[in-house]
Design a protein around this motif. Structure first.
Motif, PDB file in Angstrom:
ATOM      1  N   ASN A  96       0.800  -1.227   0.000  1.00 53.15           N
ATOM      2  CA  ASN A  96       0.000   0.000   0.000  1.00 53.15           C
ATOM      3  C   ASN A  96       0.836   1.282   0.000  1.00 53.15           C
ATOM      4  O   ASN A  96       0.271   2.374  -0.041  1.00 53.15           O
ATOM      5  N   SER A  97       2.141   1.170   0.035  1.00 54.96           N
ATOM      6  CA  SER A  97       3.000   2.355   0.042  1.00 54.96           C
ATOM      7  C   SER A  97       2.798   3.178  -1.227  1.00 54.96           C
ATOM      8  O   SER A  97       2.726   2.641  -2.331  1.00 54.96           O
ATOM      9  N   LYS A  98       2.706   4.499  -1.054  1.00 56.91           N
ATOM     10  CA  LYS A  98       2.598   5.403  -2.203  1.00 56.91           C
ATOM     11  C   LYS A  98       3.957   5.544  -2.892  1.00 56.91           C
ATOM     12  O   LYS A  98       4.035   5.915  -4.046  1.00 56.91           O
ATOM     13  N   ILE A  99       5.008   5.259  -2.150  1.00 55.69           N
ATOM     14  CA  ILE A  99       6.379   5.421  -2.639  1.00 55.69           C
ATOM     15  C   ILE A  99       6.915   4.047  -3.032  1.00 55.69           C
ATOM     16  O   ILE A  99       6.747   3.081  -2.292  1.00 55.69           O
ATOM     17  N   PRO A 100       7.579   3.937  -4.200  1.00 61.80           N
ATOM     18  CA  PRO A 100       8.131   2.645  -4.610  1.00 61.80           C
ATOM     19  C   PRO A 100       9.153   2.112  -3.606  1.00 61.80           C
ATOM     20  O   PRO A 100       9.931   2.885  -3.038  1.00 61.80           O
ATOM     21  N   ILE A 101       9.138   0.797  -3.418  1.00 64.14           N
ATOM     22  CA  ILE A 101      10.001   0.157  -2.424  1.00 64.14           C
ATOM     23  C   ILE A 101      10.870  -0.905  -3.078  1.00 64.14           C
ATOM     24  O   ILE A 101      10.380  -1.745  -3.835  1.00 64.14           O
ATOM     25  N   ILE A 102      12.167  -0.852  -2.742  1.00 63.07           N
ATOM     26  CA  ILE A 102      13.120  -1.892  -3.132  1.00 63.07           C
ATOM     27  C   ILE A 102      13.457  -2.657  -1.857  1.00 63.07           C
ATOM     28  O   ILE A 102      13.825  -2.051  -0.855  1.00 63.07           O
ATOM     29  N   ASP A 115       9.718  -9.448  -0.281  1.00 63.91           N
ATOM     30  CA  ASP A 115      10.349  -9.400  -1.605  1.00 63.91           C
ATOM     31  C   ASP A 115       9.311  -9.569  -2.710  1.00 63.91           C
ATOM     32  O   ASP A 115       9.442  -9.000  -3.792  1.00 63.91           O
ATOM     33  N   LEU A 116       8.293 -10.374  -2.442  1.00 58.06           N
ATOM     34  CA  LEU A 116       7.269 -10.647  -3.446  1.00 58.06           C
ATOM     35  C   LEU A 116       6.310  -9.468  -3.645  1.00 58.06           C
ATOM     36  O   LEU A 116       5.808  -9.274  -4.750  1.00 58.06           O
ATOM     37  N   VAL A 117       6.068  -8.689  -2.591  1.00 56.52           N
ATOM     38  CA  VAL A 117       5.120  -7.570  -2.716  1.00 56.52           C
ATOM     39  C   VAL A 117       5.800  -6.238  -3.006  1.00 56.52           C
ATOM     40  O   VAL A 117       5.135  -5.283  -3.397  1.00 56.52           O
TER      41      VAL A 117
END
Length: 168
Positions: A96-102, A115-117
Motif C-alpha cells: 500500500n505504500s505510495k512510494i516505490p520500495i526496493i 520481496d514478493l510484494v
C-alpha cells in the motif's frame, strides 16, 4: 508494481544503524548519484519487533511523502532471523505504500514475502543501492557530452547552410 524514478532526488533507507549494510548502501549511492538526499530510518532487523518497527517507519516515510524511493535492507541470516519479513501486515504496508520500495533482505538465495510484494527485489543491499541509482551521475555527464556534440554539429550545419545561401 510501481515504477522507480529515473532520477531520485531523495532516498529513504530502513535498516539497522549498526553493521555494514547501511555503510555499503551509502557508499554506493554517494558514488553513483552524489547530491541525493538520503534519510535513514532505524529498525529492528530481526526478532519480535522487526516487522512492527519497519511498519512504523514505512508509515512515517509515507506520511512525510518527500522520498522518491524506499529501500528496506538487511544482511543475511537464518530462516528464523528473516521470519519478520514474512509478516502479513508488513507485506500489506509495503503493497500500500505510495512510494516505490526496493527490498534487499538476506542473501541472494533468500526470498521473503516482502520481496514478493515490493516494487523491486534486490539480491543484496549493494544491488538495491545500484537499482535505486540506475542512472548515475557519470551516465548523465556522458549523455550531456553526447547532446552537446550533436548540438554543436547541428549549429555548424545550419551556419554552413546560411553561409552557402548568402554566397549565392
Amino acid at each position: 508494481k510501481k515504477n522507480l524514478p529515473k532520477y531520485p532526488k531523495s532516498i529513504s533507507i530502513i535498516t539497522s544503524l549498526t553493521g555494514s549494510v547501511i555503510q555499503d548502501i551509502l557508499k554506493i549511492i554517494k558514488r553513483r548519484l552524489p547530491g541525493t538526499n538520503i534519510d535513514i530510518y532505524a529498525c529492528n532487523v530481526q526478532g519480535k519487533k522487526c516487522s512492527t518497527s519497519i511498519i512504523k517507519q514505512l508509515i512515517e516515510i509515507n506520511k512525510k511523502n518527500i522520498s522518491d524511493i524506499i529501500i528496506i535492507a538487511r544482511g543475511g541470516g537464518s530462516l528464523e532471523d528473516l521470519i519478520g519479513y514474512n509478516d502479513e501486515y508488513l507485506a500489506r504496508q509495503i503493497y500500500n505504500s505510495k512510494i516505490p520500495i526496493i527490498t534487499a533482505v538476506g542473501h541472494e538465495t533468500d526470498t521473503t514475502i516482502v520481496d514478493l510484494v515490493s516494487d523491486m527485489r534486490a539480491a543484496t543491499p549493494s544491488e538495491a543501492a545500484e537499482i535505486a541509482t540506475k542512472i548515475s551521475s557519470e551516465d548523465i555527464s556522458s549523455n550531456n557530452s553526447e547532446l552537446e556534440a550533436r548540438l554543436n554539429n547541428s549549429i555548424y550545419r545550419i551556419l554552413n547552410s546560411i553561409k552557402y545561401k548568402l554566397s549565392e
